[in-house]
Design a protein around this motif. Structure first.
Motif, short mmCIF file in Angstrom:
data_model
loop_
_atom_site.label_atom_id
_atom_site.label_comp_id
_atom_site.label_asym_id
_atom_site.label_seq_id
_atom_site.Cartn_x
_atom_site.Cartn_y
_atom_site.Cartn_z
N ILE A 68 0.87 -1.17 0.00
CA ILE A 68 0.00 0.00 0.00
C ILE A 68 0.91 1.22 0.00
O ILE A 68 1.76 1.36 0.88
CB ILE A 68 -0.91 0.03 1.24
N VAL A 69 0.75 2.08 -0.99
CA VAL A 69 1.56 3.29 -1.04
C VAL A 69 0.62 4.50 -0.96
O VAL A 69 -0.44 4.51 -1.58
CB VAL A 69 2.44 3.39 -2.30
N GLU A 70 1.04 5.48 -0.18
CA GLU A 70 0.30 6.74 -0.11
C GLU A 70 1.09 7.77 -0.88
O GLU A 70 2.29 7.93 -0.67
CB GLU A 70 0.13 7.17 1.35
N VAL A 71 0.41 8.44 -1.79
CA VAL A 71 1.06 9.46 -2.62
C VAL A 71 0.28 10.75 -2.48
O VAL A 71 -0.87 10.75 -2.03
CB VAL A 71 1.12 9.03 -4.10
N ALA A 118 -1.12 10.99 -7.94
CA ALA A 118 -1.90 9.74 -7.99
C ALA A 118 -2.10 9.26 -9.43
O ALA A 118 -1.86 8.09 -9.74
CB ALA A 118 -3.23 9.92 -7.28
N TYR A 119 -2.53 10.15 -10.30
CA TYR A 119 -2.77 9.76 -11.70
C TYR A 119 -1.48 9.27 -12.34
O TYR A 119 -1.46 8.22 -12.99
CB TYR A 119 -3.35 10.93 -12.49
N ASP A 120 -0.40 10.01 -12.16
CA ASP A 120 0.87 9.64 -12.77
C ASP A 120 1.39 8.30 -12.25
O ASP A 120 1.94 7.50 -13.02
CB ASP A 120 1.92 10.73 -12.52
N VAL A 121 1.22 8.05 -10.96
CA VAL A 121 1.66 6.78 -10.39
C VAL A 121 0.85 5.63 -10.99
O VAL A 121 1.41 4.60 -11.40
CB VAL A 121 1.55 6.80 -8.85
N LEU A 122 -0.46 5.80 -11.08
CA LEU A 122 -1.31 4.75 -11.65
C LEU A 122 -0.99 4.53 -13.13
O LEU A 122 -0.96 3.39 -13.61
CB LEU A 122 -2.78 5.08 -11.44
N GLN A 123 -0.75 5.61 -13.84
CA GLN A 123 -0.39 5.50 -15.26
C GLN A 123 0.92 4.75 -15.41
O GLN A 123 1.06 3.87 -16.27
CB GLN A 123 -0.29 6.88 -15.88
N TYR A 124 1.89 5.08 -14.56
CA TYR A 124 3.17 4.41 -14.60
C TYR A 124 3.02 2.91 -14.29
O TYR A 124 3.57 2.06 -15.00
CB TYR A 124 4.14 5.06 -13.61
N LEU A 125 2.25 2.59 -13.25
CA LEU A 125 2.06 1.19 -12.86
C LEU A 125 1.37 0.39 -13.96
O LEU A 125 1.63 -0.79 -14.14
CB LEU A 125 1.26 1.10 -11.57
N LYS A 126 0.50 1.03 -14.70
CA LYS A 126 -0.22 0.34 -15.77
C LYS A 126 0.63 0.17 -17.02
O LYS A 126 0.66 -0.89 -17.63
CB LYS A 126 -1.50 1.10 -16.12
N ASN A 127 1.32 1.23 -17.41
CA ASN A 127 1.96 1.25 -18.73
C ASN A 127 3.46 1.02 -18.75
O ASN A 127 3.98 0.46 -19.71
CB ASN A 127 1.66 2.57 -19.43
#
Length: 166
Positions: free
Chosen positions: A30-33, A38-47
Motif C-alpha cells: 500500500i503506497v500513499e502518494v 496519484a494519476y501519474d503513479v497509476l499510469q506508470y504502474l499500468k503502462n
C-alpha cells in the motif's frame, strides 16, 4: 512477478518524495502518494512498470475527519490479471478542496466508481466525462458517507451492543 520491495523501490526511484508512506498489509503493498501524483503513479504502474497493473479492481472514497487537511481520500486497488500481483494506492486531500484527477482515461471501470464516490463523499474527479450523482437524488445537498452525523440515536436501548461488535 516482482516483489513488493522491488515495486516500492521502483516507485520511490521514479516519484521520489511524492511517495509519502508505504506499508504491507496481508502481503499487499500500500503506497500513499500526494494527490497530484496519484494519476501519474497509476499510469506508470499500468503502462511502464514491470508490474503492468492492467485492471482497477476497487476504488473507494475515504473520510477521516480527525486528519486535519487530509480528511478525504481515495484508495485505488489495481491488479495484473496474468501474474495476480496487486497493489493499493491512496491519496488524501483537505475536505475544503475535495478534488483529484479522474483516472477514467486509464481505467474505464473508474467511470461508475468515481460517480459513486462523488455521490457519497463529494469527491470531485477533475476530467470525469459525466460526474453527477448516481444513486442519490440530484438535489441532495449532503454526502451520506461522510462521517458528519451519528449513525444512530445514542439514547436507544433496544439494541444490544454485542450484536454490533461493540
Amino acid at each position: 512477478m516482482p516483489t513488493n520491495e522491488e515495486v516500492l523501490n521502483e516507485l520511490q526511484s521514479k516519484f521520489g518524495n511524492k511517495v509519502l508512506k508505504s506499508e504491507i498489509d496481508y502481503d499487499t503493498l500500500i503506497v500513499e502518494v500526494n494527490r497530484e501524483a496519484a494519476y501519474d503513479v497509476l499510469q506508470y504502474l499500468k503502462n511502464e512498470s514491470a508490474t503492468k497493473l492492467d485492471i482497477l479492481t476497487t476504488m473507494c472514497g475515504l473520510h477521516f475527519p480527525e486528519k486535519k487537511d487530509a480528511e478525504l481520500g481515495v484508495m485505488y486497488q489495481v491488479k495484473n490479471l496474468v501474474s495476480g500481483y496487486s497493489l493499493r494506492v491512496k491519496a488524501y486531500f483537505p475536505i475544503s478542496n475535495p478534488k483529484i484527477k479522474s483516472v477514467t482515461s486509464l481505467f474505464p471501470s473508474a467511470n461508475w466508481q468515481e460517480r459513486q464516490e462523488y455521490d457519497f463523499f463529494g469527491i470531485e474527479f477533475e476530467g470525469h466525462p459525466n460526474l453527477k450523482r448516481i444513486l442519490n437524488v440530484d438535489d441532495m445537498d449532503y454526502f451520506p458517507m461522510r462521517k458528519e452525523y451519528k449513525l444512530e440515536d445514542a439514547t436507544r436501548d433496544d439494541k444490544e451492543d454485542k450484536y454490533f461488535g461493540r
